[in-house]
Design a protein around this motif. Structure first.
Motif, PDB file in Angstrom:
ATOM      1  N   GLU A 178      -5.344 -25.277 -97.240  1.00 47.74           N
ATOM      2  CA  GLU A 178      -5.358 -26.623 -97.820  1.00 47.74           C
ATOM      3  C   GLU A 178      -6.102 -27.606 -96.920  1.00 47.74           C
ATOM      4  O   GLU A 178      -6.487 -28.676 -97.349  1.00 47.74           O
ATOM      5  N   ARG A 179      -6.345 -27.233 -95.666  1.00 43.71           N
ATOM      6  CA  ARG A 179      -6.986 -28.125 -94.697  1.00 43.71           C
ATOM      7  C   ARG A 179      -8.482 -27.900 -94.574  1.00 43.71           C
ATOM      8  O   ARG A 179      -9.208 -28.777 -94.136  1.00 43.71           O
ATOM      9  N   MET A 180      -8.942 -26.676 -94.922  1.00 41.97           N
ATOM     10  CA  MET A 180     -10.354 -26.386 -94.712  1.00 41.97           C
ATOM     11  C   MET A 180     -10.807 -25.216 -95.589  1.00 41.97           C
ATOM     12  O   MET A 180     -10.095 -24.220 -95.708  1.00 41.97           O
ATOM     13  N   SER A 181     -11.995 -25.363 -96.150  1.00 47.10           N
ATOM     14  CA  SER A 181     -12.605 -24.290 -96.934  1.00 47.10           C
ATOM     15  C   SER A 181     -12.997 -23.153 -96.003  1.00 47.10           C
ATOM     16  O   SER A 181     -13.270 -23.361 -94.825  1.00 47.10           O
ATOM     17  N   SER A 182     -13.046 -21.942 -96.531  1.00 48.47           N
ATOM     18  CA  SER A 182     -13.556 -20.828 -95.737  1.00 48.47           C
ATOM     19  C   SER A 182     -15.069 -20.948 -95.644  1.00 48.47           C
ATOM     20  O   SER A 182     -15.708 -21.686 -96.390  1.00 48.47           O
ATOM     21  N   GLY A 183     -15.660 -20.234 -94.699  1.00 47.32           N
ATOM     22  CA  GLY A 183     -17.105 -20.253 -94.539  1.00 47.32           C
ATOM     23  C   GLY A 183     -17.530 -21.033 -93.317  1.00 47.32           C
ATOM     24  O   GLY A 183     -16.864 -21.026 -92.281  1.00 47.32           O
ATOM     25  N   PHE A 184     -18.639 -21.737 -93.439  1.00 48.93           N
ATOM     26  CA  PHE A 184     -19.276 -22.411 -92.313  1.00 48.93           C
ATOM     27  C   PHE A 184     -18.508 -23.655 -91.887  1.00 48.93           C
ATOM     28  O   PHE A 184     -18.067 -24.440 -92.718  1.00 48.93           O
ATOM     29  N   ALA A 185     -18.377 -23.823 -90.567  1.00 52.36           N
ATOM     30  CA  ALA A 185     -17.719 -25.004 -89.997  1.00 52.36           C
ATOM     31  C   ALA A 185     -18.231 -25.196 -88.567  1.00 52.36           C
ATOM     32  O   ALA A 185     -19.162 -24.510 -88.139  1.00 52.36           O
ATOM     33  N   PHE A 186     -17.590 -26.107 -87.842  1.00 51.43           N
ATOM     34  CA  PHE A 186     -17.941 -26.381 -86.455  1.00 51.43           C
ATOM     35  C   PHE A 186     -16.677 -26.407 -85.604  1.00 51.43           C
ATOM     36  O   PHE A 186     -15.614 -26.814 -86.075  1.00 51.43           O
ATOM     37  N   ALA A 187     -16.802 -26.021 -84.335  1.00 55.36           N
ATOM     38  CA  ALA A 187     -15.716 -26.123 -83.366  1.00 55.36           C
ATOM     39  C   ALA A 187     -16.183 -27.015 -82.224  1.00 55.36           C
ATOM     40  O   ALA A 187     -17.260 -26.801 -81.660  1.00 55.36           O
ATOM     41  N   ASP A 188     -15.389 -28.025 -81.895  1.00 58.03           N
ATOM     42  CA  ASP A 188     -15.686 -28.958 -80.804  1.00 58.03           C
ATOM     43  C   ASP A 188     -14.577 -28.845 -79.770  1.00 58.03           C
ATOM     44  O   ASP A 188     -13.393 -28.846 -80.141  1.00 58.03           O
ATOM     45  N   VAL A 189     -14.939 -28.780 -78.485  1.00 53.89           N
ATOM     46  CA  VAL A 189     -13.954 -28.610 -77.423  1.00 53.89           C
ATOM     47  C   VAL A 189     -14.227 -29.605 -76.296  1.00 53.89           C
ATOM     48  O   VAL A 189     -15.372 -29.774 -75.880  1.00 53.89           O
ATOM     49  N   LEU A 190     -13.169 -30.237 -75.816  1.00 50.53           N
ATOM     50  CA  LEU A 190     -13.194 -31.034 -74.590  1.00 50.53           C
ATOM     51  C   LEU A 190     -12.181 -30.412 -73.637  1.00 50.53           C
ATOM     52  O   LEU A 190     -11.041 -30.138 -74.038  1.00 50.53           O
ATOM     53  N   ALA A 191     -12.594 -30.185 -72.385  1.00 48.52           N
ATOM     54  CA  ALA A 191     -11.703 -29.508 -71.439  1.00 48.52           C
ATOM     55  C   ALA A 191     -11.895 -30.063 -70.038  1.00 48.52           C
ATOM     56  O   ALA A 191     -12.957 -30.587 -69.694  1.00 48.52           O
ATOM     57  N   VAL A 192     -10.859 -29.911 -69.240  1.00 49.10           N
ATOM     58  CA  VAL A 192     -10.900 -30.150 -67.810  1.00 49.10           C
ATOM     59  C   VAL A 192     -10.418 -28.854 -67.181  1.00 49.10           C
ATOM     60  O   VAL A 192      -9.431 -28.274 -67.625  1.00 49.10           O
ATOM     61  N   GLY A 193     -11.128 -28.377 -66.164  1.00 46.79           N
ATOM     62  CA  GLY A 193     -10.750 -27.091 -65.591  1.00 46.79           C
ATOM     63  C   GLY A 193     -10.693 -27.109 -64.079  1.00 46.79           C
ATOM     64  O   GLY A 193     -11.168 -28.037 -63.419  1.00 46.79           O
ATOM     65  N   PHE A 194     -10.111 -26.042 -63.561  1.00 47.73           N
ATOM     66  CA  PHE A 194      -9.985 -25.832 -62.128  1.00 47.73           C
ATOM     67  C   PHE A 194     -10.444 -24.413 -61.836  1.00 47.73           C
ATOM     68  O   PHE A 194     -10.052 -23.474 -62.546  1.00 47.73           O
ATOM     69  N   THR A 195     -11.289 -24.231 -60.792  1.00 43.60           N
ATOM     70  CA  THR A 195     -11.751 -22.892 -60.430  1.00 43.60           C
ATOM     71  C   THR A 195     -11.518 -22.623 -58.954  1.00 43.60           C
ATOM     72  O   THR A 195     -11.511 -23.538 -58.123  1.00 43.60           O
ATOM     73  N   ALA A 196     -11.350 -21.342 -58.655  1.00 41.88           N
ATOM     74  CA  ALA A 196     -11.257 -20.851 -57.283  1.00 41.88           C
ATOM     75  C   ALA A 196     -12.220 -19.678 -57.156  1.00 41.88           C
ATOM     76  O   ALA A 196     -12.224 -18.778 -58.002  1.00 41.88           O
ATOM     77  N   ASP A 197     -13.054 -19.711 -56.121  1.00 40.16           N
ATOM     78  CA  ASP A 197     -14.039 -18.659 -55.892  1.00 40.16           C
ATOM     79  C   ASP A 197     -13.540 -17.681 -54.831  1.00 40.16           C
ATOM     80  O   ASP A 197     -12.921 -18.088 -53.835  1.00 40.16           O
ATOM     81  N   TYR A 198     -13.842 -16.412 -55.058  1.00 41.15           N
ATOM     82  CA  TYR A 198     -13.574 -15.370 -54.074  1.00 41.15           C
ATOM     83  C   TYR A 198     -14.737 -14.395 -54.132  1.00 41.15           C
ATOM     84  O   TYR A 198     -14.935 -13.728 -55.153  1.00 41.15           O
ATOM     85  N   ASN A 199     -15.521 -14.341 -53.069  1.00 40.56           N
ATOM     86  CA  ASN A 199     -16.769 -13.577 -53.043  1.00 40.56           C
ATOM     87  C   ASN A 199     -17.632 -14.024 -54.217  1.00 40.56           C
ATOM     88  O   ASN A 199     -17.871 -15.200 -54.374  1.00 40.56           O
ATOM     89  N   GLN A 200     -18.047 -13.100 -55.081  1.00 46.52           N
ATOM     90  CA  GLN A 200     -18.886 -13.484 -56.219  1.00 46.52           C
ATOM     91  C   GLN A 200     -18.065 -13.746 -57.485  1.00 46.52           C
ATOM     92  O   GLN A 200     -18.623 -14.011 -58.540  1.00 46.52           O
ATOM     93  N   PHE A 201     -16.741 -13.689 -57.386  1.00 42.89           N
ATOM     94  CA  PHE A 201     -15.868 -13.916 -58.532  1.00 42.89           C
ATOM     95  C   PHE A 201     -15.382 -15.360 -58.559  1.00 42.89           C
ATOM     96  O   PHE A 201     -15.162 -15.984 -57.524  1.00 42.89           O
ATOM     97  N   ARG A 202     -15.187 -15.868 -59.770  1.00 40.70           N
ATOM     98  CA  ARG A 202     -14.636 -17.211 -59.973  1.00 40.70           C
ATOM     99  C   ARG A 202     -13.483 -17.090 -60.959  1.00 40.70           C
ATOM    100  O   ARG A 202     -13.646 -16.564 -62.056  1.00 40.70           O
ATOM    101  N   PHE A 203     -12.312 -17.591 -60.554  1.00 38.14           N
ATOM    102  CA  PHE A 203     -11.124 -17.588 -61.394  1.00 38.14           C
ATOM    103  C   PHE A 203     -10.947 -18.996 -61.954  1.00 38.14           C
ATOM    104  O   PHE A 203     -11.093 -19.981 -61.234  1.00 38.14           O
ATOM    105  N   ASP A 204     -10.624 -19.078 -63.245  1.00 36.45           N
ATOM    106  CA  ASP A 204     -10.713 -20.340 -63.974  1.00 36.45           C
ATOM    107  C   ASP A 204      -9.442 -20.596 -64.784  1.00 36.45           C
ATOM    108  O   ASP A 204      -8.941 -19.689 -65.452  1.00 36.45           O
ATOM    109  N   VAL A 205      -8.928 -21.825 -64.732  1.00 40.14           N
ATOM    110  CA  VAL A 205      -7.842 -22.290 -65.601  1.00 40.14           C
ATOM    111  C   VAL A 205      -8.365 -23.533 -66.307  1.00 40.14           C
ATOM    112  O   VAL A 205      -8.851 -24.457 -65.656  1.00 40.14           O
ATOM    113  N   ARG A 206      -8.248 -23.541 -67.655  1.00 37.16           N
ATOM    114  CA  ARG A 206      -8.892 -24.599 -68.438  1.00 37.16           C
ATOM    115  C   ARG A 206      -7.998 -25.092 -69.578  1.00 37.16           C
ATOM    116  O   ARG A 206      -7.971 -24.504 -70.651  1.00 37.16           O
TER     117      ARG A 206
END
Length: 187
Positions: free
Chosen positions: A128-156
């Protein structure tokens, strides 16, 4: 991430997240999702780093209309549609978000960032809120990362809005609050 000759400007990663609608008496919507991620760091200033993010995503949602009066009597076959929409529905969304990140490193291995992204989406279920098919997704986020060697761990933590921009017959859309956990690797 330091952008220099020793390191690539690209990172690849995966993330998992989940969320739900804001407190709402008209409907329920809960989701979980998986994303593949490609980051490209294109600029670094004294205090900030700037990145482009490409994120293909599959989103698994569960939706149910709670307020049958949301479907108005002016709607063709409104009584039948009320019955149909009051059932719990599984919704699949296939998204390709493109985002922009402004990152503020601090300490040696940590950073916080702001992300804004938008992208086309295909949804497989009419509600009842939205037709099936084509639509758009919009995201706003703030995140925190920690690096270890070449890896990055992320919370968002993020806010997400999906709608079809009036391209479909129904366009009330969904608004959700989400949390996402990811890992990426610098190439």
């Amino acid at each position: 991430m330091q952008l220099n000759a020793q390191n690539s400007n690209f990172r690849i990663g995966l993330s998992y997240g989940f969320g739900s609608e804001f407190n709402n008496k008209n409907y329920t919507f809960a989701n979980h999702f998986y994303k593949a991620q490609v980051y490209y760091g294109f600029k670094e200033s004294r205090n900030f780093e700037y990145e482009i993010l490409l994120q293909p995503e599959i989103n698994f949602g569960k939706h149910q209309l709670l307020n049958l009066y949301f479907v108005k009597p002016e709607t063709p076959n409104f009584e039948q549609k009320r019955i149909e929409y009051m059932k719990l529905k599984e919704v699949r969304e296939y998204v390709l978000n493109i985002g922009f990140i402004i990152r503020k490193p601090f300490a040696k291995s940590y950073s916080i960032y702001f992300l804004g992204s938008v992208g086309p989406m295909i949804t497989d279920t009419e509600t009842e809120r939205m037709s099936s098919g084509f639509a758009f997704a919009d995201v706003l986020a703030v995140g925190f990362t920690a690096d270890y060697n070449q890896f990055r761990f992320d919370v968002r933590p993020s806010l997400r809005h999906v709608s079809n921009a009036g391209l479909g017959s129904t366009n009330a859309g969904y608004n959700t609050k989400n949390i996402e956990f990811g890992i990426s690797y610098q190439l």
